[in-house]
Scaffold this active site. Structure first.
Site, PDB file in Angstrom:
ATOM      1  N   LYS A 144      16.621  71.620  26.888  1.00  0.00           N
ATOM      2  CA  LYS A 144      16.644  72.757  27.962  1.00  0.00           C
ATOM      3  C   LYS A 144      15.459  72.820  28.346  1.00  0.00           C
ATOM      4  O   LYS A 144      14.368  73.338  27.885  1.00  0.00           O
ATOM      5  CB  LYS A 144      16.952  73.915  27.463  1.00  0.00           C
ATOM      6  CG  LYS A 144      17.156  75.220  28.590  1.00  0.00           C
ATOM      7  CD  LYS A 144      17.688  76.657  27.937  1.00  0.00           C
ATOM      8  CE  LYS A 144      17.556  77.482  29.181  1.00  0.00           C
ATOM      9  NZ  LYS A 144      18.132  78.816  28.853  1.00  0.00           N
ATOM     10  N   LYS A 196      20.016  70.236  30.142  1.00  0.00           N
ATOM     11  CA  LYS A 196      20.130  71.497  31.046  1.00  0.00           C
ATOM     12  C   LYS A 196      18.848  71.509  31.636  1.00  0.00           C
ATOM     13  O   LYS A 196      17.723  71.505  31.152  1.00  0.00           O
ATOM     14  CB  LYS A 196      20.525  72.818  30.710  1.00  0.00           C
ATOM     15  CG  LYS A 196      20.226  73.686  31.478  1.00  0.00           C
ATOM     16  CD  LYS A 196      20.530  75.113  30.865  1.00  0.00           C
ATOM     17  CE  LYS A 196      20.385  76.312  31.851  1.00  0.00           C
ATOM     18  NZ  LYS A 196      20.261  77.458  31.121  1.00  0.00           N
TER      19      LYS A 196
END
Ligand code: PBG
Ligand code: ZN
Length: 322
Positions: free
Chosen positions: A191, A244
Site C-alpha cells: 500500500k 494499492k
C-alpha cells in the site's frame, strides 16, 4: 508477411483468442456506513458514491445482490472519534452494527471489513501517536482487537489497511485465539503513500489532521520493496495479498503475480475512480469503454480480485452483454 490481423477479422475470432476476461465474480464493491438515521449523503468528490445510515443501506445491498456481486468492503464512519480510535474495537460501533445488519439481510454476501484506526482517531492517523510518532507495536494490539470485534459482528474477511509491521501475524493469532480460525485475512500488503486516496478521505472523514502517512505507507518509487512487503505478509499468514492503488502500480501487480501463487487483489482507489467520473461527466471520454479497459488492464497485470467503486456499473454492463 506475418499477418497478425487474421485473428482480428471478426468478433467471434477475437473472442476465441482473447487472453484476459473480467467477470462479476472478480469484483468487490466498497460501501460506506455512517452513524445516524435516514441518511444517503453523496460524496462530492466521488459521483455515484454515497454514505448510508444503516436504516438506508438495504437499497445499496439490493443493488449489489441484483447485480450478482459476491463481496463488499465495508467502511464505517463513527460519530465519536478519540486519540485511541476506541470505536474501531467497540462491539456496538457503527461498522460492527452495519456488518450485523447486512449479514442478517444477506447471509451469503461476503463481507470484508477494512481494519484500521484512521476513520476512528481524532488525529486521523492509522495508529496511536506519542510525541508525533506513529507507534507500531502498541497499534497492532488495537488492530487485532478491532479485527476480532469485526469477526464477531459477522465479517468473513478482515482487511488490515494500516501498514504497521507485524500486524498480520498478530491479527492471525488473536483471531485463532478467539475461535475465528476460518476468518481470512486480506492484507493491504503493498500500500503506497498515494495522493490517489484523496477523495476517499472525504468519503470516510479520515484525512490526517497533521503530517502525512509516509512513515508507514510505502514510497511510490519502490517496486522491489513492495515484493518484500507482500512476501512478509504471506509469511505472517495473509490469505489474500493486495496491491494499492492499481492503475499507477500495474508493474507491482505483475511483479507480485510472478513472485507468488497467493491470491492477489488490486484496489482501484478513489482518485482513480474520480478522475474517470470527472472526465466522463464532461463528455471527454467514453466512460464504459475506459472503465472496462482499466479493469482488463488490472486483470492482465495479474490480479484476480478487483476492489472498485465502478463495481456496480461493471457488473451491470457485463450482465447486459449476455
Ligand atoms: C484506511 C484506508 C484508506 C483507503 C482504504 N483504507 C485510506 C488511506 O490509507 O488514507 C483508501 C481507499 C481509496 O482511496 O479508495 N487506511
Ligand atoms: Zn488507516
Amino acid at each position: 508477411m506475418k499477418r497478425l490481423r487474421r485473428l482480428r477479422v471478426n468478433e467471434n475470432i477475437r473472442s476465441l483468442v482473447r487472453e484476459t476476461s473480467i467477470s462479476v465474480d472478480d469484483l468487490v464493491y466498497p460501501i460506506f456506513a455512517i452513524e445516524g438515521n435516514d441518511i444517503k449523503n453523496p460524496v462530492d468528490s466521488m459521483p455515484g458514491i454515497y454514505q448510508y445510515s444503516i436504516d438506508r443501506i438495504d437499497e445499496e445491498i439490493d443493488r449489489v445482490l441484483a447485480a450478482g456481486i459476491r463481496a463488499i468492503l465495508i467502511f464505517g464512519i463513527p460519530e465519536h472519534k478519540d486519540e485511541k480510535g476506541t470505536e474501531a474495537y467497540n462491539d456496538e460501533g457503527i461498522t460492527q452494527r452495519a456488518i450485523r445488519h447486512i449479514k442478517e439481510k444477506a447471509p451469503e454476501l461476503i463481507v470484508i471489513a477494512d481494519v484500521c484506526l484512521c476513520e476512528y482517531t481524532s488525529h486521523g492517523h492509522c495508529g496511536l501517536i506519542r510525541n508525533n510518532e506513529i507507534l507500531n507495536d502498541e497499534t497492532i494490539v488495537l488492530l487485532a482487537k478491532a479485527a476480532v470485534s469485526l469477526a464477531k459482528a459477522g465479517a468473513d474477511i478482515v482487511a488490515p489497511s494500516d501498514m504497521m509491521d507485524g500486524r498480520v501475524a498478530y491479527i492471525r493469532d488473536e483471531l485463532d485465539n478467539n475461535g475465528f480460525k476460518n476468518i481470512s485475512i486480506m492484507a493491504y500488503s503493498a500500500k503506497f503513500a498515494s495522493a490517489y486516496y484523496g477523495p476517499f478521505r472525504d468519503a470516510a472523514h479520515s484525512a490526517p489532521a497533521f503530517g502525512d502517512r509516509k512513515t508507514y505507507q510505502m514510497d511510490p518509487a519502490n517496486g522491489r520493496e513492495a515484493i518484500r512487503e507482500v512476501l512478509n505478509d504471506i509469511e505472517e499468514g495473509a490469505d489474500i495479498v493486495m496491491v494499492k492503488p492499481a492503475l499507477a502500480y500495474l508493474d507491482v501487480i505483475k511483479e507480485t503475480r510472478l513472485s507468488t501463487n497467493h491470491v492477489l487483489a488490486a484496489y482501484n482507489v478513489s482518485g482513480e475512480y474520480s478522475m474517470v467520473k470527472a472526465a466522463a461527466q464532461n463528455g471527454w471520454i467514453d466512460e464504459k469503454r475506459i472503465v472496462m479497459e482499466n479493469m482488463i488492464a488490472i486483470k492482465r497485470a495479474g490480479a484476480k480480485i478487483i476492489i472498485t467503486y465502478h463495481a456496480l456499473d461493471v457488473a451491470n454492463w457485463l450482465n447486459n452483454e449476455r
